[in-house]
Design a protein around this motif. Structure first.
Motif: not given
Length: 152
Positions: A105-107, A113-118
């Motif tokens: 799941l996206l954090e 175009g950029r993000g973070r996931v845990r």
């Protein structure tokens, strides 16, 4: 002194050297002395055939042994690399590559175009299509510490 030892032992000098090197391989790790030991034994075989000739002096034998050692070491390296040391854990030290195929799941949202996931205990930078926080994504590739994702 070397000439005297070679003359006294005759062609068996190389057999003794080869066997000593093969025995030393047991004590020294690395599978390197085996190839030099084989070169010494092969030099001994050639010495048995050429011992009575006038040109087979100890200097020629030493040069022959040196060339044969290099050739045997290179051949041995090729043989060992061809054996294909396959691992039961091929991705052991490639953490990012081992994540390919997992979902998460996206954090942080993927914006521009950029993000973070845990994943587990680590936050990873991801790139992919714009998606909101909490969207389920599938990891499709890894480049260094950056993961490429798609909507799952």
């Amino acid at each position: 002194m070397i000439a005297r030892i070679v003359l006294e032992l005759g062609p068996w000098t190389w057999w003794v050297i080869g066997l000593v090197l093969l025995a030393a391989e047991v004590l020294v790790p690395g599978v390197f002395l085996v190839w030099i030991g084989i070169a010494a034994i092969l030099t001994g075989l050639v010495s048995l055939a050429l011992w009575e000739t006038g040109f087979w002096i100890w200097e020629v034998q030493l040069v022959f042994f040196a060339l044969l050692s290099v050739a045997a070491a290179l051949a041995g390296r090729k043989i060992v690399s061809r054996a294909g040391n396959t691992s039961d854990e091929p991705l052991l030290n490639q953490r990012g590559a081992s994540l390919v195929g997992r979902t998460a799941l996206l954090e942080e949202p993927i914006a521009e175009g950029r993000g973070r996931v845990r994943l587990d205990d680590t936050t990873w930078i991801v790139d992919g299509p714009d998606l909101p926080v909490g969207a389920r994504v599938r990891i499709i590739a890894c480049s260094g510490r950056q993961l490429t994702v798609e909507s799952a």
